[in-house]
Motif scaffolding. Structure first.
Motif, PDB file in Angstrom:
ATOM      1  N   LEU A  43      53.416  38.960  37.402  1.00  0.00           N
ATOM      2  CA  LEU A  43      54.043  37.674  37.108  1.00  0.00           C
ATOM      3  C   LEU A  43      53.054  36.518  37.169  1.00  0.00           C
ATOM      4  CD1 LEU A  43      57.533  37.759  38.845  1.00  0.00           C
ATOM      5  CD2 LEU A  43      57.052  37.438  36.423  1.00  0.00           C
ATOM      6  N   ASP A  44      52.121  36.560  38.139  1.00  0.00           N
ATOM      7  CA  ASP A  44      51.199  35.442  38.251  1.00  0.00           C
ATOM      8  C   ASP A  44      50.264  35.346  37.050  1.00  0.00           C
ATOM      9  OD1 ASP A  44      49.691  37.667  38.837  1.00  0.00           O
ATOM     10  OD2 ASP A  44      48.881  36.893  40.718  1.00  0.00           O
ATOM     11  N   GLU A  45      50.098  36.444  36.314  1.00  0.00           N
ATOM     12  CA  GLU A  45      49.284  36.396  35.105  1.00  0.00           C
ATOM     13  C   GLU A  45      50.011  35.643  33.995  1.00  0.00           C
ATOM     14  OE1 GLU A  45      46.631  40.209  34.591  1.00  0.00           O
ATOM     15  OE2 GLU A  45      48.653  40.837  35.184  1.00  0.00           O
ATOM     16  N   LEU A  46      51.339  35.706  33.996  1.00  0.00           N
ATOM     17  CA  LEU A  46      52.115  34.957  33.008  1.00  0.00           C
ATOM     18  C   LEU A  46      52.303  33.515  33.425  1.00  0.00           C
ATOM     19  CD1 LEU A  46      54.965  37.426  32.014  1.00  0.00           C
ATOM     20  CD2 LEU A  46      53.051  36.676  30.611  1.00  0.00           C
ATOM     21  N   GLN A  47      52.274  33.251  34.717  1.00  0.00           N
ATOM     22  CA  GLN A  47      52.562  31.915  35.212  1.00  0.00           C
ATOM     23  C   GLN A  47      51.360  30.988  35.181  1.00  0.00           C
ATOM     24  OE1 GLN A  47      54.320  32.472  39.070  1.00  0.00           O
ATOM     25  NE2 GLN A  47      55.931  33.778  38.255  1.00  0.00           N
ATOM     26  N   VAL A  48      50.211  31.517  34.814  1.00  0.00           N
ATOM     27  CA  VAL A  48      49.008  30.685  34.675  1.00  0.00           C
ATOM     28  C   VAL A  48      48.582  30.704  33.227  1.00  0.00           C
ATOM     29  CG1 VAL A  48      46.616  30.361  35.373  1.00  0.00           C
ATOM     30  CG2 VAL A  48      48.289  31.217  37.018  1.00  0.00           C
ATOM     31  N   GLU A  49      48.509  29.538  32.608  1.00  0.00           N
ATOM     32  CA  GLU A  49      48.100  29.475  31.216  1.00  0.00           C
ATOM     33  C   GLU A  49      46.667  29.928  31.066  1.00  0.00           C
ATOM     34  OE1 GLU A  49      50.228  26.295  28.611  1.00  0.00           O
ATOM     35  OE2 GLU A  49      49.421  25.327  30.387  1.00  0.00           O
ATOM     36  N   LEU A  97      48.830  39.172  26.657  1.00  0.00           N
ATOM     37  CA  LEU A  97      48.985  37.991  27.509  1.00  0.00           C
ATOM     38  C   LEU A  97      48.797  36.700  26.710  1.00  0.00           C
ATOM     39  CD1 LEU A  97      47.154  39.095  30.776  1.00  0.00           C
ATOM     40  CD2 LEU A  97      49.544  38.398  30.588  1.00  0.00           C
ATOM     41  N   LEU A  98      47.807  36.665  25.850  1.00  0.00           N
ATOM     42  CA  LEU A  98      47.585  35.473  25.028  1.00  0.00           C
ATOM     43  C   LEU A  98      48.755  35.258  24.074  1.00  0.00           C
ATOM     44  CD1 LEU A  98      43.778  35.849  24.259  1.00  0.00           C
ATOM     45  CD2 LEU A  98      44.851  33.997  25.547  1.00  0.00           C
ATOM     46  N   ALA A  99      49.252  36.327  23.480  1.00  0.00           N
ATOM     47  CA  ALA A  99      50.405  36.205  22.586  1.00  0.00           C
ATOM     48  C   ALA A  99      51.630  35.737  23.355  1.00  0.00           C
ATOM     49  CB  ALA A  99      50.678  37.547  21.909  1.00  0.00           C
ATOM     50  N   ALA A 100      51.777  36.198  24.597  1.00  0.00           N
ATOM     51  CA  ALA A 100      52.916  35.793  25.420  1.00  0.00           C
ATOM     52  C   ALA A 100      52.880  34.309  25.743  1.00  0.00           C
ATOM     53  CB  ALA A 100      52.944  36.605  26.712  1.00  0.00           C
ATOM     54  N   GLN A 101      51.678  33.715  25.743  1.00  0.00           N
ATOM     55  CA  GLN A 101      51.555  32.281  25.981  1.00  0.00           C
ATOM     56  C   GLN A 101      51.903  31.468  24.742  1.00  0.00           C
ATOM     57  OE1 GLN A 101      51.077  30.976  28.888  1.00  0.00           O
ATOM     58  NE2 GLN A 101      50.651  32.874  29.966  1.00  0.00           N
ATOM     59  N   GLY A 102      52.216  32.144  23.641  1.00  0.00           N
ATOM     60  CA  GLY A 102      52.647  31.445  22.441  1.00  0.00           C
ATOM     61  C   GLY A 102      51.570  31.243  21.403  1.00  0.00           C
ATOM     62  N   LEU A 103      50.378  31.767  21.636  1.00  0.00           N
ATOM     63  CA  LEU A 103      49.315  31.605  20.645  1.00  0.00           C
ATOM     64  C   LEU A 103      49.594  32.481  19.427  1.00  0.00           C
ATOM     65  CD1 LEU A 103      47.855  30.467  23.223  1.00  0.00           C
ATOM     66  CD2 LEU A 103      45.743  31.283  22.183  1.00  0.00           C
ATOM     67  N   PRO A 104      49.466  31.935  18.220  1.00  0.00           N
ATOM     68  CA  PRO A 104      49.616  32.766  17.015  1.00  0.00           C
ATOM     69  C   PRO A 104      48.422  33.690  16.858  1.00  0.00           C
ATOM     70  CG  PRO A 104      48.931  30.544  16.428  1.00  0.00           C
ATOM     71  CD  PRO A 104      49.212  30.528  17.906  1.00  0.00           C
TER      72      PRO A 104
END
Length: 215
Positions: A203-209, A150-157
């Motif tokens: 989906l709501d887990e991805l939609q919340v940073e 989930l953290l990686a999906a938010q764009g964190l390296p």
């Protein structure tokens, strides 16, 4: 205010979207394009916060334009706005760098939320898009594997994920590799979508940073 570029080759669709966007106080329509090449040129020139891309357009299609945006690392959120409600298009779009996918028949409140989320760098997939497949059961992800994905999906390296979770970057990569193997995925994008399809991630887990971004 969210600056938006609209790219769609259907005049009636484009006219309706223009009228709606211009009626929304939080949005500023900075440009329109009717084909892929015009869209690309306008994106480079205007650098909107969000670009609404149709998939099928003359010249370069929307997925190719999204791929160029990702390749050039432009600070532009890509939201696919299309008539195609098929998982292969969702997969191709997200893999190309899109953060959102909305069907043209969706109500405007869904599009409004999608634009807001994509502008924040958060995934949004239209609720009408079916992510349920008759997939073979797989071993579920561990709590840590899911957290790392989930953290990686938010764009964190990797180093930022490691810092956030107080683990080593090597451990982060090990968790991702394990998650990919369990899901049968080749990369992060496929892993996220396959986890969505199997109900491992909601989906709501991805939609919340998840917290703030690390530099």
């Amino acid at each position: 205010m969210i600056r938006i570029l609209l790219a769609d080759d259907h005049p009636l669709t484009r006219a309706g979207l223009v009228a709606w966007l211009e009626s929304e106080e939080e949005f500023e329509l900075v440009g329109q394009a009717f084909d892929g090449e015009s869209a690309w040129n306008d994106i480079v020139r205007l650098l909107p916060d969000v670009v609404l891309l149709d998939i099928e357009m003359p010249g370069a299609n929307g997925i190719e334009v999204a791929r160029r945006i990702r390749k050039e690392r432009l600070p532009v959120g890509v939201l696919m706005l299309t008539a195609w409600n098929a998982q292969q298009y969702v997969m191709a779009s997200i893999h190309a760098g899109a953060k959102g996918y909305v069907i043209k028949t969706a109500p405007f409140e869904h599009l409004r939320k999608a634009i807001r989320d994509v502008a924040r760098g958060v995934f949004y997939i239209d609720p009408s898009v079916s992510l349920a497949d008759n997939l073979e059961p797989v071993e579920s992800l561990s709590a840590r594997e899911k957290e790392v994905l989930l953290l990686a999906a938010q764009g964190l390296p990797g180093h930022a994920v490691a810092k956030r979770l107080s683990i080593t970057e090597r451990t982060v990569q090990a968790h991702l590799t394990s998650a990919y193997g369990k899901l049968g995925a080749r990369n992060k994008t496929e892993a996220v979508l396959l986890a969505l399809k199997r109900g491992i991630i909601m989906l709501d887990e991805l939609q919340v940073e998840i917290g703030g971004r690390d530099s």
